[in-house]
Structure formats: C-alpha cells, structure tokens
Design a protein around this motif. Structure first.
Motif, PDB file in Angstrom:
ATOM      1  N   HIS A 145     -11.356  -6.897   7.170  1.00  0.00           N
ATOM      2  CA  HIS A 145     -10.678  -6.827   8.459  1.00  0.00           C
ATOM      3  C   HIS A 145      -8.892  -6.789   8.354  1.00  0.00           C
ATOM      4  N   VAL A 146      -8.738  -7.822   7.415  1.00  0.00           N
ATOM      5  CA  VAL A 146      -7.173  -7.899   7.204  1.00  0.00           C
ATOM      6  C   VAL A 146      -6.747  -6.739   6.760  1.00  0.00           C
ATOM      7  N   ALA A 147      -7.561  -5.987   5.628  1.00  0.00           N
ATOM      8  CA  ALA A 147      -6.798  -4.620   5.010  1.00  0.00           C
ATOM      9  C   ALA A 147      -6.793  -3.774   6.075  1.00  0.00           C
ATOM     10  N   LEU A 148      -7.758  -3.417   6.759  1.00  0.00           N
ATOM     11  CA  LEU A 148      -7.771  -2.391   8.145  1.00  0.00           C
ATOM     12  C   LEU A 148      -6.651  -2.661   8.891  1.00  0.00           C
ATOM     13  N   GLY A 149      -6.049  -3.864   8.954  1.00  0.00           N
ATOM     14  CA  GLY A 149      -4.875  -4.220   9.874  1.00  0.00           C
ATOM     15  C   GLY A 149      -3.747  -3.638   8.997  1.00  0.00           C
ATOM     16  N   ALA A 150      -3.630  -4.187   8.006  1.00  0.00           N
ATOM     17  CA  ALA A 150      -2.597  -3.611   7.064  1.00  0.00           C
ATOM     18  C   ALA A 150      -2.666  -1.883   6.791  1.00  0.00           C
ATOM     19  N   ILE A 151      -3.564  -1.441   6.797  1.00  0.00           N
ATOM     20  CA  ILE A 151      -3.755   0.150   6.826  1.00  0.00           C
ATOM     21  C   ILE A 151      -3.066   0.786   8.083  1.00  0.00           C
ATOM     22  N   GLY A 152      -3.437   0.014   9.368  1.00  0.00           N
ATOM     23  CA  GLY A 152      -2.645   0.459  10.446  1.00  0.00           C
ATOM     24  C   GLY A 152      -1.508   0.294  10.579  1.00  0.00           C
ATOM     25  N   ALA A 153      -0.817  -1.037  10.060  1.00  0.00           N
ATOM     26  CA  ALA A 153       0.780  -1.178  10.046  1.00  0.00           C
ATOM     27  C   ALA A 153       1.354  -0.190   9.152  1.00  0.00           C
ATOM     28  N   VAL A 154       0.855  -0.024   8.004  1.00  0.00           N
ATOM     29  CA  VAL A 154       1.591   0.911   7.025  1.00  0.00           C
ATOM     30  C   VAL A 154       1.348   2.242   7.504  1.00  0.00           C
ATOM     31  N   GLY A 155       0.270   2.646   8.150  1.00  0.00           N
ATOM     32  CA  GLY A 155      -0.024   4.118   8.641  1.00  0.00           C
ATOM     33  C   GLY A 155       0.925   4.409   9.825  1.00  0.00           C
ATOM     34  N   TYR A 156       1.339   3.414  10.545  1.00  0.00           N
ATOM     35  CA  TYR A 156       2.030   3.894  11.704  1.00  0.00           C
ATOM     36  C   TYR A 156       3.452   4.027  10.964  1.00  0.00           C
TER      37      TYR A 156
END
Length: 822
Positions: free
Chosen positions: A104-115
C-alpha cells in the motif's frame, strides 16, 4: 568552456538569462504538494479496498524469501533479497503481515512519483504560452492529476499494490526511471540522466521489457530532437551544457551488471543452484534463457498483436504528433484529430476498471497477456497516450485564442463564417470548458474507481484466507499434507507463521529437479527419499502399506482410494483434512463447524450475484479450488457417516456437497467435457464393451443401457443381469433389483459380491433373517472381505433394533450403504 572535438554534444557555458524565457513550466511547491496528496489518496484507497489477505501473486516468492522452498528461477532476485531481509528481521509471521502494508505504501509512492513524471511530461509536450499562464498551469496539473489517478487505479498497477511483490518493486523503479528521464529532457541535467539510465539498467537485468523502454526513451528523444518546435526545451537549446551519450551508456551498463549480480546472489542464497541442478558454468546460458522465456511467455501471439496495436502504435502516434497536438495556429486537422481521439480511447479502455474492455487480457483463459510487469508497462504507455489526448482537448477548451483564429482563417461561404462566429463566441467557449471539466471528472468517477471498490474479489479471497488458515490448523502436529497443489505455498507459509513446519506434497507435481528436491528435502530415511524421487503418490502408497508409523504425522486431502481398494475404513475426517492417526472429537466437531460456515459463505456469495467478469482469474481459480475441496470433504464425511449408520448426517453432508458442486462453474465444465468424451468413446463400443466399461466405472444407469440388448440375446448372462440389477437398485426398485441379481447366480453361484448385494437388498426390504443368511453365505465365499463383514454387522444391528430375527420392514433405505460393485 572550450568545445571538445570528440564530444557528441556542444559543451558551452549555460546562460540562464538567455534560456529563462523559453524554459517549460518548472515543477513548483504546488506540484510537490499535489504529489503528496495523490500519494496519500492512493494509499487510502487501496487501504480501504485492498484484499483481506496476502495477494496470491506473492505466495510463491514469499515462500522462497522465507526460506521454506528453494528459488525456482534466477529472477526476481532484487525483490527476493529485500524480502529475505524482512523475513530475517521480523520473522515469518511479522514479514508476511508487513508485505501488504508495504504494498500500500509503495502504491502511494507510485502515485506521488507518477504525478511528477506525468506533470513533467506535459511540460515537455505542451509548449509554454505567455498569454495565459494561469490556464496553462491549471490545465497541466488537472490533466496530470487525472492521469495519475487513472494510472494508479489501472488494473495491473492496482494489483501490484495489494502486497509488496516483485511487480510492485519493478513498477516503482519504472515510474522513478520515467520521472528522471523526463527531467533530463526538460533540463539536460547530468544527475537525472545518470539516475534514469542506472535504473533502466537494473530493470533490463530483471525483465526483457526493460529493453522496450530503452527503445521508448530513444524514440521520444528522436522525436523531440527532430522537431524544431521543441526548441524551448533546455536539452535542445544550443546554449545549454549537454551530456555525452557515452556517460549514459556507461551508467546503463553499470545498472545492468549490478542487477545481474543481485539476481545471482539471491538465486544462490535461496538454494536455487542446488535445487535446479545447475552449476556456475550453466548460469550465463540459463540467465539469458530465462530472460528470453520471460519475453516469449509473457503473451500469446494474439496478445502481442493486440498489444502492439492498442498500446505501442498509439504511443508512437502520440510522440509523432505531440508538436502539433497543442499548437495554437497549425493545430491538427479534424481527420488526424479523430485518429488521435481513437487512439486515446483505445488506450483509456485498457486503463478502465470495466472488465470487458480488457479484451486482450480477460476474455480468454489462459489470458492473452500473462506477465504482470508487461501489463504495467502497457498501462504506462496507455497513460502517456491518454495524457496527450487530454492535452489536445484541454488546450482547445482553455488555452486556444478562438477570436484570433477567426481573424486568421479566411473563408468565403456564409455557412463557414457562421460556424466560425459560433466557435469564437464566449458562450461556446464556456460550454466547451464545462464539458471538458465534466469529462475529466467522469473519466475517473465512472470509468475507473467503481471496479476498484468491487466486493467480489475481496469476498472470494476472504473465503480462501479462512480456508488456508483452517486447513493449516487442522493439520495440527502433522509434518506432511497430501494435497492438490493449489494452496501449497500459502499453506506452508501459514504453518510457518504459527511456528510449525508443514511440508505440502502435491499429488500433481512433476519430475523436475526442483520438484524432486522439494519432496526429498524434509526426509532423512533413504527409502523414503527414493520413493519421494518418484512422486508423492508413490510415497503415499509406500507409507500406507509398509511404513504405517509415518501415518501418525500425515494429513490428507487426496488419495482415499487406497483405503477403499484395500477394504479398510476411511480415516477420520474433520472439516477440511483427514488424519489417518485420528482426530480428537472436539477438534473434529470444531473443524466441521468451520467447514460448514465456509460452505454457507460460498453459497451466500453465489446468492448475492456470484463471480463477476472483472475478477482476477487467479482469484477465481483459487476460490473454485477451495469450493471444490470443501464439497469433496463434505462428501467424504457423508461416506463415513453412512458407514456408521447416521442416515440424517450423511444426507445433510451429501446435500451440502451437491449444492456446492452445482454452483461450481469450473467443475461443471470439467464434467461436461468428460461426458462428451465418454459419449464419443461409447459410440465406438459394442454392447459387451460398453457394459464392461460401465461396470468398471460403477455407472449403473449406463450399464442398463448396454445390458438390455445383451439380455435379449442371452437372458442368463451374469454381467448383464448384474448391471440391470444394480441399475434398478439405484432407482430403489428393490424387487426388480433382486430378480436380476438372482439370475446372476444361475451361471456363477459362488460370486460373493452378488450374495453381499442380495443381503443388503433383503435388509432394506426388512427380511433380516434372509439378509443374515445371504451375508453369511457371502462371507463363506470370501472370508477376508471387510465389505461383507461390514454388511453382516449392519444386518445384526438392524436386527437388534427390531428386537427379533424377522422383524417388519425396516425403513432404512437412506441410512444403509449401497451394495458394492461386482
């Protein structure tokens, strides 16, 4: 600084004042704040709607990282080493519980860096406009936010965030790599370029699809460098310090070598060399072979064709038309715009959560695309196309000066002038903006989010989780479990979380070096190791016949035919497993209660709508396996209760098993296929061949069909009369059944099975004295038969209940075992 003759690019001083006016919009604190917010939203969404247990995709690699099984392949070594550290530091139970949270934390990081990556990409393809900076920045941020949400909620990316697995780590590296590369395109900085290429090298060492992004990066740079419209980029400006491509090649090679080293270290550390039978000399060839097989096995030919058409071709078109898609004066003509819109729609269809739109992955089974990281790569490329499509619509609605275009465009017809005046009117522009905003919101609200909130996969995995936990608990102190291979890794992991060591022996496993190694690993006795090398069924037979002391440490879910063929009573069964050594009564009742509760939950799930089209095929298969296993154990308990004379309990268990099997679509397809195959086989049989086939399979309804023409020619044929008698017995027409069975005795009066069946029919009809005589006669013919002794015991018990030797008819049809096959 002086220019070096051998450099690939000019190396001259950077004049910030000269370039400042042409730089694309830089990332500001607002973008950083939006990235943090999107990361938090992604984390909150998946925390609310995540699977209730460890994602099935991580079962096998987690089992390896915990040291319970040897590594199966050289990749994924990067994740394996990380998870190995987790398991050593937190223990099996702690690390297994931590993996979903880290996902779940990794998906949050993917969303932040993806933006940040998508926002930077928009700054590259959308040229800066001095006249409307507010609308330009607002539009870019809004599109980047929507694209990020679409990407995070895309099915393959969403699945990767359920638990921190190999695909999760590769996805995180991928978005970081894209962010640094786009940053390099914007500013031409050395650090961002080196980081991007090093991460790309790491990705290439893990999967062949890293080389696909090597081509994507080259293609994007080629398109930008070949279009003079992108002169506002720092990378392409003549007064910006450039970086030699040889530095980038070196960093890519360094990342690739580092990734290869990590993979090899992880493979050797997890006992992969010993289990696979490889030597270090075989490793280079095997490494290249696994990379190649990972590429060719990622998709079928149809999957590759559709993937290229739906993902790669739209991406190329997006790059090629990027300079004209947002041009204010020389914008795209309508027919090219329609093509661009079509490509964007196709790309978006692969990002949505509406399962039928995933036609290249969901309709066929096995899916046309099977590799999880390939699906993530497809989602990334689709998102880039979606960004370009949204940029076209957004620029036209918010940033284009329609009044000035009216002046520039010269037309002579009255209808054309009227159309231009409509386009230039404030009312039309306002309506266009409102429609654009509504489309952006609908894109996420109706196309993406609903599929992520679906309760069906969570309900199914909840059943699977409880099934695994209960199975491990019922195994108790058993060291081995004979099972079907569907839940092997998770059962061993669940047992290790409880501080036990259970080895699951799959009855379906093959003879590869690793499978033999897994079977032999827990054995010390040389004879056991030899039987294990042949297979789990061989070990099961050896232990039951010659090594009965081993049965005290054995649990079973398969392989009960040996007991039936030997005439022995089926071992005691609780809810989900059977123990030859016996199960304590309290534990047995508790296990049966849990099994009944699982069955009720499964039936309630089907009553509420059942399996939907968007459920992951892995979850669907596991759920159906668990459903079939619960039904199978219920039928086994019914057989045991039937032997014990508990008619009501046997009927209840059989009824429960029938309900579960009737709702199991996978089992229905298997049975229908077997029926078709049987029909095709029977068409080629003579009546006697068909009768023999039906008797061997104990299919007495089929036996009646083949017995009738035989009896027309020979009324005293023993096999035909036996088939007819048993067919009528299943129809509960006991008079006709006894008539045909007694005809069998005309030619073979010493057949114990016929006498035993006559004894059961006489008992069911209430003729207990006759039943006892027939059973004793059968026992004289076969003194060692446990089945005949069991029949005689049932007759004696019925006589005791009746209180006399020739009591009135006993209504025991449903509580007595059916007659045995001849």
């Amino acid at each position: 600084m002086r220019r070096k003759e051998n450099d690939d690019f000019e190396d001259v001083p950077y004049d910030a004042l000269t370039v400042a006016g042409t730089m694309p919009d830089p990332l500001t604190w607002v973008d950083g704040l939006l990235a943090l917010v999107l990361g938090g939203v992604a984390f909150a969404l998946i925390s609310c709607f995540a699977y209730p247990c460890l994602d099935p995709a991580t079962w096998a690699p987690a089992n390896v990282a915990a040291g319970l099984r040897p590594a199966e392949s050289i990749m994924p070594g990067h994740w394996r080493l990380f998870a190995w550290g987790l398991y050593r530091f937190f223990g099996v139970s702690g690390a297994t519980g931590l993996l979903p949270f880290l996902g779940h934390v990794a998906l949050g990081a993917i969303g932040a860096v993806g933006y940040l990556a998508f926002r930077s990409y928009l700054a590259v393809i959308v040229r800066p406009r001095e006249g409307n900076p507010f609308w330009s920045q607002l539009l870019a941020r809004l599109i980047a936010v929507l694209a990020t949400l679409a990407f995070v909620c895309a099915d393959p990316v969403w699945r990767s965030g359920q638990a921190f697995g190999p695909v999760t780590l590769e996805t995180l590296m991928l978005v970081l790599m894209i962010f640094f590369y786009v940053l390099f395109l914007k500013s031409g900085g050395l650090l961002s370029a080196c980081l991007a290429m090093f991460l790309l090298g790491l990705t290439c060492s893990e999967t062949f699809f890293g080389f696909l992004f090597l081509g994507v990066f080259w293609m994007l740079f080629f398109f930008l460098a070949s279009k003079r419209d992108f002169g506002y980029l720092s990378l392409l400006h003549p007064f910006v310090k450039q970086v030699s491509k040889w530095y980038l090649t070196f960093l890519w090679g360094a990342g690739f070598c580092a990734g290869v080293a990590l993979n090899l270290v992880g493979f050797a550390k997890m006992d992969g060399l010993a289990a696979s039978g490889f030597g270090w000399g075989d490793v280079p060839y095997q490494y290249a072979l696994q990379l190649w097989h990972g590429f060719t096995g990622a998709a079928t030919i149809g999957g590759w064709i559709v993937g290229v058409g739906v993902v790669i071709v739209p991406t190329i078109i997006s790059f090629a038309l990027a300079n004209r898609s947002t041009d204010e004066e020389y914008f795209l003509p309508y027919h090219i715009g329609g093509l661009f819109l079509t490509c964007g729609a196709l790309a978006y269809s692969q990002l949505s959560s509406v399962a039928p739109l995933w036609f290249w992955t969901w309709i066929k089974k096995p899916p046309m695309v099977a590799d999880g990281f390939f699906l993530v790569v497809a989602a990334v490329l689709c998102t880039l196309v979606l960004l370009s499509a949204l940029a076209v619509f957004g620029v036209d609605a918010f940033c284009r000066d329609h009044k000035r275009l009216v002046v520039l465009v010269r037309v002579d017809s009255v209808s054309a002038k009227r159309a231009i005046r409509v386009l230039a009117s404030p009312t039309f522009v306002r309506a266009l903006r409102i429609a654009g905003l509504a489309a952006f919101v609908a894109l996420f609200a109706f196309g993406i989010l609903p599929g992520r909130t679906s309760a069906a996969p969570r309900t199914m995995l909840g059943v699977v989780r409880d099934y695994v936990k209960e199975t491990a608990a019922e195994c108790g102190d058993a060291s081995w479990l004979f099972a079907d291979g569907a839940f092997d890794e998770m059962l061993e992991l669940e047992s290790a979380c409880s501080g036990k060591r259970l080895r699951v022996l799959s009855m379906m496993s093959g003879q590869s070096p690793r499978e033999v190694h897994v079977r032999r690993e827990s054995l010390q006795d040389s004879e056991d190791r030899r039987s294990a090398a042949v297979g789990a069924p061989s070990r099961r037979r050896t232990w039951q016949r010659d090594r009965t002391d081993r049965l005290a440490h054995v649990a079973r879910q398969l392989g009960f035919g040996l007991w039936r063929r030997s005439g022995e009573a089926t071992p005691s069964a609780s809810g989900l497993v059977s123990r030859p050594a016996g199960v304590p009564e309290d534990a047995r009742r508790a296990g049966i209660a849990v099994a009944h509760d699982l069955a009720k939950r499964i039936l309630a799930f089907y009553a509420a709508g059942g399996i939907t089209a968007g459920v992951d095929p892995r979850i669907r298969d596991l759920f159906l396996f668990a459903q079939w296993r619960v039904a199978r154990m219920a039928r086994l308990r019914a057989e045991i209760l039937d032997r014990q004379g508990d008619a009501a309990g046997a009927l209840a268990e059989n009824a429960l098993s029938d309900k579960l099997d009737d709702s199991n679509a996978s089992l229905k397809r298997i049975l229908e296929g077997m029926a078709r195959s049987r029909d095709m086989t029977l068409r080629q049989m003579t009546p006697r061949e068909g009768l023999q086939f039906a008797l061997v399979r104990a299919d007495f309804n089929l036996a009646r069909r083949y017995a009738e023409p035989i009896l027309d020619a020979d009324p005293d044929d023993a096999n035909a009369n036996f088939g007819m008698g048993m067919g009528y017995f299943e129809l509960k027409q006991y008079g006709r059944a006894e008539e045909f069975l007694r005809r069998c005795l005309k030619r073979n009066g010493s057949e114990p099975a016929v006498w035993n069946n006559l004894a059961i029919i006489a008992m069911l009809r209430g003729n207990l004295r006759e039943a006892r005589e027939d059973a004793l006669h059968a026992l004289q013919l076969a003194p060692d038969s446990m089945e005949i002794r069991d029949t005689l015991k049932q007759v004696e018990e019925a006589a005791k209940k009746a209180g006399e030797t020739n009591a009135p008819p006993v209504k025991a049809e449903d509580g007595v075992s059916p007659p045995k096959n001849k």
